[in-house]
Scaffold this active site. Structure first.
Site, PDB file in Angstrom:
ATOM      1  N   GLU A  97      48.369  -4.457  48.395  1.00  0.00           N
ATOM      2  CA  GLU A  97      47.526  -5.217  47.499  1.00  0.00           C
ATOM      3  C   GLU A  97      46.152  -5.371  48.146  1.00  0.00           C
ATOM      4  O   GLU A  97      46.022  -5.966  49.209  1.00  0.00           O
ATOM      5  CB  GLU A  97      48.172  -6.588  47.300  1.00  0.00           C
ATOM      6  CG  GLU A  97      47.452  -7.505  46.378  1.00  0.00           C
ATOM      7  CD  GLU A  97      48.044  -8.913  46.438  1.00  0.00           C
ATOM      8  OE1 GLU A  97      47.323  -9.851  46.074  1.00  0.00           O
ATOM      9  OE2 GLU A  97      49.204  -9.063  46.863  1.00  0.00           O
ATOM     10  N   PRO A 123      46.343   0.725  75.028  1.00  0.00           N
ATOM     11  CA  PRO A 123      47.808   0.864  74.992  1.00  0.00           C
ATOM     12  C   PRO A 123      48.429  -0.401  74.407  1.00  0.00           C
ATOM     13  O   PRO A 123      47.984  -1.501  74.685  1.00  0.00           O
ATOM     14  CB  PRO A 123      48.178   1.018  76.473  1.00  0.00           C
ATOM     15  CG  PRO A 123      46.947   1.498  77.140  1.00  0.00           C
ATOM     16  CD  PRO A 123      45.807   0.891  76.393  1.00  0.00           C
ATOM     17  N   ARG A 140      51.485  13.102  72.717  1.00  0.00           N
ATOM     18  CA  ARG A 140      50.363  13.051  71.784  1.00  0.00           C
ATOM     19  C   ARG A 140      50.376  11.741  71.017  1.00  0.00           C
ATOM     20  O   ARG A 140      51.437  11.221  70.668  1.00  0.00           O
ATOM     21  CB  ARG A 140      50.441  14.212  70.795  1.00  0.00           C
ATOM     22  CG  ARG A 140      50.009  15.540  71.385  1.00  0.00           C
ATOM     23  CD  ARG A 140      50.458  16.664  70.523  1.00  0.00           C
ATOM     24  NE  ARG A 140      51.915  16.701  70.451  1.00  0.00           N
ATOM     25  CZ  ARG A 140      52.591  17.250  69.460  1.00  0.00           C
ATOM     26  NH1 ARG A 140      51.959  17.778  68.431  1.00  0.00           N
ATOM     27  NH2 ARG A 140      53.903  17.244  69.478  1.00  0.00           N
ATOM     28  N   GLU A 177      41.728   8.211  52.480  1.00  0.00           N
ATOM     29  CA  GLU A 177      42.506   6.978  52.503  1.00  0.00           C
ATOM     30  C   GLU A 177      41.812   5.855  51.730  1.00  0.00           C
ATOM     31  O   GLU A 177      42.466   5.059  51.063  1.00  0.00           O
ATOM     32  CB  GLU A 177      42.752   6.535  53.950  1.00  0.00           C
ATOM     33  CG  GLU A 177      43.764   7.379  54.697  1.00  0.00           C
ATOM     34  CD  GLU A 177      45.208   7.130  54.243  1.00  0.00           C
ATOM     35  OE1 GLU A 177      45.466   6.129  53.540  1.00  0.00           O
ATOM     36  OE2 GLU A 177      46.071   7.962  54.580  1.00  0.00           O
ATOM     37  N   TYR A 188      53.079  18.140  75.783  1.00  0.00           N
ATOM     38  CA  TYR A 188      52.379  16.928  76.213  1.00  0.00           C
ATOM     39  C   TYR A 188      52.575  15.796  75.215  1.00  0.00           C
ATOM     40  O   TYR A 188      52.785  16.029  74.029  1.00  0.00           O
ATOM     41  CB  TYR A 188      50.883  17.217  76.365  1.00  0.00           C
ATOM     42  CG  TYR A 188      50.602  18.374  77.276  1.00  0.00           C
ATOM     43  CD1 TYR A 188      50.788  18.248  78.649  1.00  0.00           C
ATOM     44  CD2 TYR A 188      50.166  19.589  76.768  1.00  0.00           C
ATOM     45  CE1 TYR A 188      50.538  19.315  79.500  1.00  0.00           C
ATOM     46  CE2 TYR A 188      49.912  20.652  77.603  1.00  0.00           C
ATOM     47  CZ  TYR A 188      50.101  20.516  78.972  1.00  0.00           C
ATOM     48  OH  TYR A 188      49.850  21.572  79.806  1.00  0.00           O
ATOM     49  N   GLY A 234      43.340   1.975  55.571  1.00  0.00           N
ATOM     50  CA  GLY A 234      43.309   3.073  56.541  1.00  0.00           C
ATOM     51  C   GLY A 234      44.609   3.833  56.495  1.00  0.00           C
ATOM     52  O   GLY A 234      45.509   3.491  55.730  1.00  0.00           O
ATOM     53  N   GLU A 257      43.811   4.118  48.761  1.00  0.00           N
ATOM     54  CA  GLU A 257      44.245   2.731  48.892  1.00  0.00           C
ATOM     55  C   GLU A 257      43.432   1.751  48.076  1.00  0.00           C
ATOM     56  O   GLU A 257      43.894   0.667  47.761  1.00  0.00           O
ATOM     57  CB  GLU A 257      44.206   2.308  50.364  1.00  0.00           C
ATOM     58  CG  GLU A 257      45.213   3.055  51.214  1.00  0.00           C
ATOM     59  CD  GLU A 257      45.563   2.290  52.471  1.00  0.00           C
ATOM     60  OE1 GLU A 257      44.693   1.582  52.994  1.00  0.00           O
ATOM     61  OE2 GLU A 257      46.713   2.406  52.914  1.00  0.00           O
TER      62      GLU A 257
END
Lengths: 302, 302
Positions: A142, A110, A24, A89, A22, A73, A93
């Site tokens: 940055e 979408p 994904r 994250e 399928y 993120g 970051e």
DNA sequence: ACAAAAGTGTTAAACTTACACCCATGC
DNA sequence: GCATGGGTGTAAGTTTAACACTTTTGT
């Protein structure tokens, strides 16, 4: 999950199960990190520096949206929950290793990412900006605090017999060191056969990567909502010790309106504990420092 | 997204970008569909039938968790948002084509699905059960309303100087036609350096597929929360015309406590409009039928 | 008649809102 | 002294909670 015993047959089924048949999506977590920043105005004699809401953005060093600003993120890994992705994250970051984190929405329109089918869980994150000095970026990125300003404009109300639509436009402006990002986001709130659906659309966008202008607006609205509801969330923007006026300022900045001091203090009284410490040297009467009253927080639920 | 112009260079980058390099999860939407059901007790003379909260479950015809009950739901497609997935699957699996749908949580714990890395967006769905007679299942699945009962037990409070933990256990029981599903779900609410994290764990599970016992509990708690906050959400469980007592019953069922009628009526007055219709033949004084006051709903926001 | 549910009025207590006022400091 | 922010009291208005009471039906 505990008491469930797998049959031989079921094990065989799973052995042959090919999930890659399928389509994904890729899964990411995006964090809207807010803090109260002190504006770098000239500090007049006896006048406290102006404060403002800030949001943390990262300049993209790679395509797509190279040189645009995005929320911190990144992609989720197979062996972690999405909350763990968010924490990991954020730390990678921005070096922030402790923050209030709350999911506030899933972004899955979408076409929201030109690289393909990528969906994102949005997290609202609140930190005490003074405590966390953001590390300057490496070659790839940055991190930078922007002052955030949201102007809200009620557009129109279409009211018909059994349905109604209310449109609101949010004019988002981020600013720092002369750099300005801006966007216009429309919210359409539709009531049909008495229940409500909300849709957001980015009408204009200057400088934001992906649909992050929309994510920021919705994070900001979530923050405002939660502040109106209980106010508890605002403590996550405070350091360990704070004055009641700092706390009130934070509320006012988020709500966008002045509050009456005596009433505000009465409302907050159960959540704070007075300390002996004072803030002096400000050119006016010293302010008492308070800290959170933990008991009040966890006694809420009964 | 509007004003962003892609460079030649960026287009080339995207052409070569292979998203399948990274691990990706499958994405599903799971819907906890609630309704107020009338219990099939013997209706005594002049006594109204007892009502109960119901949740819609589907018997799984295939592995994994064959013959267990799962929430309606299914896999997302590339060309739709997760909200669209939720509506599509709800219609496909239960023939419900209109319902209040609200996302309330993302479920992404590693190992939650034996088929592999599958994450799920949970939706709270409310319908008027009388209006939608659920179609009986085909060979692959069978949709069925269960009476739901949640017993809540406060377990312990660990309170230390600067942190606290509150554990609550929810004993979930679904029942219909002699069939019983049950589970025990623990909620751990931790306060650390003044902010709160909540974790859920399924301790016992009898008859539920996947982590759906947890999803149901969290959906139920979301429903209760929203009912306490504004009560507006409860209208989504009502038919077009309803009596105030039916509405009050629904509130009482969700909140798990009796309400005082005069106060309840005053609170609801702005949201309803009286009609001329009446409910007669019940062996007692006829009740006026009301309908929603749409204006009150969309005027809330100002 | 009466059981069961429908529906109203009245009061006290709790909370919210608004405003007026005094206090302490550094220049 | 005085501008600036820190901090308190009090009264009016609104909302909520509790209870007592009347009304209308089918058998």
């Amino acid at each position: 999950m505990k008491n469930y015993e797998m049959s031989r047959e079921e094990k065989d089924f799973l052995k042959d199960y090919d999930i890659s048949r399928y389509d994904r999506p890729s899964l990411t977590a995006d964090m809207a990190v807010f803090a109260i920043l002190t504006a770098e105005d000239a500090t007049e004699y006896r006048k406290d520096p102006r404060k403002q809401l800030g949001v943390l953005m990262i300049r993209r060093g790679t395509f797509p949206y190279k040189d645009c600003y995005a929320l911190p993120g990144g992609f989720a890994r197979k062996d972690e929950s999405i909350e763990e992705t968010a924490f990991r994250e954020l730390k990678e970051e921005t070096s922030l290793d402790s923050a209030f984190l709350e999911p506030f929405g899933m972004f899955s329109k979408p076409g929201r990412d030109p690289r393909g089918w990528i969906i994102s869980q949005g997290f609202l994150a609140l930190v005490d900006a003074e405590k966390y000095q953001i590390r300057a970026g490496s070659d790839a990125w940055e991190a930078k605090w922007f002052y955030i300003d949201v102007e809200q404009e009620e557009m129109k109300k279409h009211v018909r017999k059994d349905s109604a639509e209310i449109c609101t436009r949010y004019c988002l402006k981020l600013e720092r060191d002369g750099e300005v990002l801006s966007a216009l986001v429309e919210e359409r709130r539709t009531f049909q056969s008495h229940h409500e659906t909300v849709v957001y659309e980015v009408l204009e966008d200057d400088g934001f990567a992906f649909d992050h202008a929309e994510i920021i607006i919705r994070a900001y609205l979530a923050l405002r909502d939660r502040t109106e509801q209980s106010g508890r969330i605002v403590f996550d923007l405070m350091p360990e010790f704070f004055t009641l006026n700092t706390l009130q300022e934070a509320h006012e900045i988020i709500l966008g309106e002045k509050l009456l001091t005596p009433n505000f203090r009465r409302k907050m009284a159960p959540y704070v504990i007075e300390t002996d410490a004072m803030v002096t040297g400000a050119g006016h009467r010293p302010a008492k420092l308070f800290r959170r009253n933990l008991e009040a927080f966890y006694n809420m639920g009964n």
